[in-house]
Enzyme design. Structure first.
Site, mmCIF file in Angstrom:
data_model
loop_
_atom_site.group_PDB
_atom_site.id
_atom_site.type_symbol
_atom_site.label_atom_id
_atom_site.label_comp_id
_atom_site.label_asym_id
_atom_site.label_seq_id
_atom_site.Cartn_x
_atom_site.Cartn_y
_atom_site.Cartn_z
ATOM 1 N N ASP A 73 1.037 -1.243 -0.070
ATOM 2 C CA ASP A 73 -0.078 -0.128 -0.091
ATOM 3 C C ASP A 73 0.992 1.251 -0.026
ATOM 4 O O ASP A 73 1.697 1.356 0.993
ATOM 5 C CB ASP A 73 -1.043 -0.237 1.230
ATOM 6 C CG ASP A 73 -1.658 1.388 1.446
ATOM 7 O OD1 ASP A 73 -1.618 2.276 0.684
ATOM 8 O OD2 ASP A 73 -2.766 1.153 2.094
ATOM 9 N N TYR A 172 -5.485 15.925 -9.000
ATOM 10 C CA TYR A 172 -4.856 14.771 -9.912
ATOM 11 C C TYR A 172 -3.844 15.602 -10.546
ATOM 12 O O TYR A 172 -2.779 15.057 -10.564
ATOM 13 C CB TYR A 172 -5.986 14.238 -10.643
ATOM 14 C CG TYR A 172 -5.386 13.260 -11.619
ATOM 15 C CD1 TYR A 172 -5.056 11.992 -10.971
ATOM 16 C CD2 TYR A 172 -5.321 13.465 -12.935
ATOM 17 C CE1 TYR A 172 -4.586 10.749 -11.803
ATOM 18 C CE2 TYR A 172 -4.635 12.487 -13.793
ATOM 19 C CZ TYR A 172 -4.302 11.108 -13.209
ATOM 20 O OH TYR A 172 -4.045 10.274 -13.869
ATOM 21 N N LYS A 176 0.304 14.874 -10.345
ATOM 22 C CA LYS A 176 1.288 14.522 -11.435
ATOM 23 C C LYS A 176 2.329 15.421 -11.993
ATOM 24 O O LYS A 176 3.431 15.053 -12.474
ATOM 25 C CB LYS A 176 0.364 14.170 -12.553
ATOM 26 C CG LYS A 176 -0.405 12.913 -12.554
ATOM 27 C CD LYS A 176 0.012 11.614 -12.237
ATOM 28 C CE LYS A 176 -0.847 10.438 -11.982
ATOM 29 N NZ LYS A 176 -0.211 9.038 -11.835
HETATM 30 P P1 NDP Z 1 -7.181 2.230 -12.098
HETATM 31 O O1 NDP Z 1 -7.975 2.742 -10.942
HETATM 32 O O2 NDP Z 1 -7.600 1.054 -12.958
HETATM 33 O O3 NDP Z 1 -6.058 1.319 -11.284
HETATM 34 C C1 NDP Z 1 -5.455 2.135 -10.144
HETATM 35 C C2 NDP Z 1 -4.609 1.025 -9.360
HETATM 36 O O4 NDP Z 1 -3.860 1.691 -8.408
HETATM 37 C C3 NDP Z 1 -5.367 -0.006 -8.631
HETATM 38 O O5 NDP Z 1 -4.690 -1.316 -8.857
HETATM 39 C C4 NDP Z 1 -5.411 0.240 -7.430
HETATM 40 O O6 NDP Z 1 -5.787 -0.747 -6.294
HETATM 41 C C5 NDP Z 1 -4.122 1.139 -7.361
HETATM 42 N N1 NDP Z 1 -4.015 1.775 -5.767
HETATM 43 C C6 NDP Z 1 -4.653 3.082 -5.461
HETATM 44 N N2 NDP Z 1 -4.115 3.257 -4.439
HETATM 45 C C7 NDP Z 1 -3.179 2.584 -3.836
HETATM 46 C C8 NDP Z 1 -2.500 2.451 -2.684
HETATM 47 N N3 NDP Z 1 -2.470 3.368 -1.898
HETATM 48 N N4 NDP Z 1 -1.655 1.362 -2.694
HETATM 49 C C9 NDP Z 1 -1.539 0.471 -3.702
HETATM 50 N N5 NDP Z 1 -2.294 0.536 -4.827
HETATM 51 C C10 NDP Z 1 -3.025 1.486 -4.953
HETATM 52 O O7 NDP Z 1 -6.193 3.174 -12.792
HETATM 53 P P2 NDP Z 1 -5.266 3.197 -14.370
HETATM 54 O O8 NDP Z 1 -4.934 1.922 -14.562
HETATM 55 O O9 NDP Z 1 -5.981 4.109 -15.121
HETATM 56 O O10 NDP Z 1 -4.236 4.033 -13.730
HETATM 57 C C11 NDP Z 1 -2.791 3.471 -13.795
HETATM 58 C C12 NDP Z 1 -2.149 4.813 -13.616
HETATM 59 O O11 NDP Z 1 -2.236 5.302 -15.133
HETATM 60 C C13 NDP Z 1 -2.099 5.721 -12.594
HETATM 61 O O12 NDP Z 1 -0.960 6.234 -12.430
HETATM 62 C C14 NDP Z 1 -2.907 6.749 -13.419
HETATM 63 O O13 NDP Z 1 -2.998 8.230 -12.862
HETATM 64 C C15 NDP Z 1 -2.335 6.826 -14.968
HETATM 65 N N6 NDP Z 1 -3.069 7.257 -16.049
HETATM 66 C C16 NDP Z 1 -4.378 6.730 -16.424
HETATM 67 C C17 NDP Z 1 -4.878 7.228 -17.409
HETATM 68 C C18 NDP Z 1 -6.243 6.703 -17.908
HETATM 69 O O14 NDP Z 1 -6.799 7.362 -18.862
HETATM 70 N N7 NDP Z 1 -6.745 5.667 -17.335
HETATM 71 C C19 NDP Z 1 -4.237 8.184 -18.169
HETATM 72 C C20 NDP Z 1 -3.298 8.937 -17.490
HETATM 73 C C21 NDP Z 1 -2.372 8.158 -16.579
HETATM 74 P P3 NDP Z 1 -7.196 -1.097 -5.819
HETATM 75 O O15 NDP Z 1 -7.706 -1.980 -6.944
HETATM 76 O O16 NDP Z 1 -7.047 -1.810 -4.590
HETATM 77 O O17 NDP Z 1 -8.083 0.233 -6.057
#
Ligand code: NDP
Length: 253
Positions: A73, A172, A176
């Protein structure tokens, strides 16, 4: 400013490398783990929830990928410390760190954003990345691939140059932006210390995941993971301290 492509680079030396991906139980993190795993890299599926993490591992194992769940986490320093200790004990090194875990909470205008939301967002997207990076640098220094690789998953919303119209994402976006400067600062330190670790920020592009409500107008996770994998497996003469902006297909600041 140099143009780049996502063409595959030499990765033969990355076979059997160890990669840790935070937030890898779903979305872009999961797909990044899958693509790295397909290259023969051992992937540590960082997740804050055991059941969700192990479900991710199970799916990857069905594809014959060498994956293992690791509790992490990013907002909990004790869990980060334990993950680093476990990695040291089981592998004695780390080759690739993907700081992918992030949250995106708001849609309201900046003047309506609460301090709590701003702090919560920075806790995960900035302080969390810093804590994980700092904890794993000693293991990345022991990388056997000729230098560790760190990818900070960023966003096009961290750039003034992109179209931010109709987007109310103060917490957000600023988290970033701060992440990108963290990338730059670590890169400077690594260069000054003649460390072979490379660190870059990568925007995966707007993608259909839970974070975006699986918006059908956005791209698939497969395409989002490609530039992350590219920067995770950079050859020794690859760049460091860059922000890869997917929309513009450039390394940019
Ligand atoms: P999701 O919400 O699908 O996945 C986010 C992941 O981060 C999940 O596995 C979640 O776990 C995990 N997470 C959140 N908080 C914590 C924590 N405290 N400790 C450990 N794990 C944590 O997001 P995306 O796959 O879309 O995003 C992935 C990355 O890409 C991020 O950095 C996002 O900012 C970036 N991004 C995404 C874009 C998009 O359009 N989707 C565009 C640009 C950047 P859990 O399942 O437990 O909640």
């Amino acid at each position: 400013m140099a143009t780049t492509t996502n063409s595959s680079c030499t990765v033969s030396s990355f076979k059997n490398a160890i990669a840790l991906i935070t937030g890898a139980n779903k979305g872009i993190g999961f797909e990044t783990a899958r693509q790295l795993g397909k290259q023969g890299i051992i992937v540590l599926i960082g997740a804050r929830d055991k059941i969700r993490g192990e479900e991710g591992v199970k799916k990857l194992k069905e594809e014959k990928i060498n994956a293992k769940y690791i509790l992490i986490d990013v907002t909990n320093e004790e869990s980060i410390k334990q993950a680093a200790e476990q990695t040291q004990k089981e592998y004695g090194k780390l080759d690739i760190l993907i700081n992918n875990a992030a949250i995106h909470l708001e849609g309201e205008p900046p003047s309506k954003t609460s301090m709590d939301k701003l702090r919560q967002t920075f806790e995960t997207n900035f302080f969390g990345v810093f804590a994980v990076t700092r904890a794993f640098i000693p293991l990345l220094q022991k990388s056997t691939i000729g230098g560790g690789r760190i990818v900070n998953v960023s966003s096009q919303l961290a750039s003034f140059g992109n179209n931010l119209a109709d987007r109310n994402k103060l917490a957000y976006s600023t988290s970033k932006v701060a992440l990108n400067m963290m990338t730059y600062q670590f890169a400077k330190e690594f260069a000054n210390n003649k460390s072979t670790i490379k660190i870059n920020s990568v925007d995966p592009g707007s993608t259909q995941t839970d974070m975006t409500g699986n918006n059908p107008k956005f791209g698939p996770i497969e395409a989002a993971a490609e530039p992350i994998v590219y920067f995770a497996t950079l050859p020794s003469d690859g760049p460091s301290g860059q922000f890869f902006d997917k929309q513009k297909q450039v390394h940019a600041w």
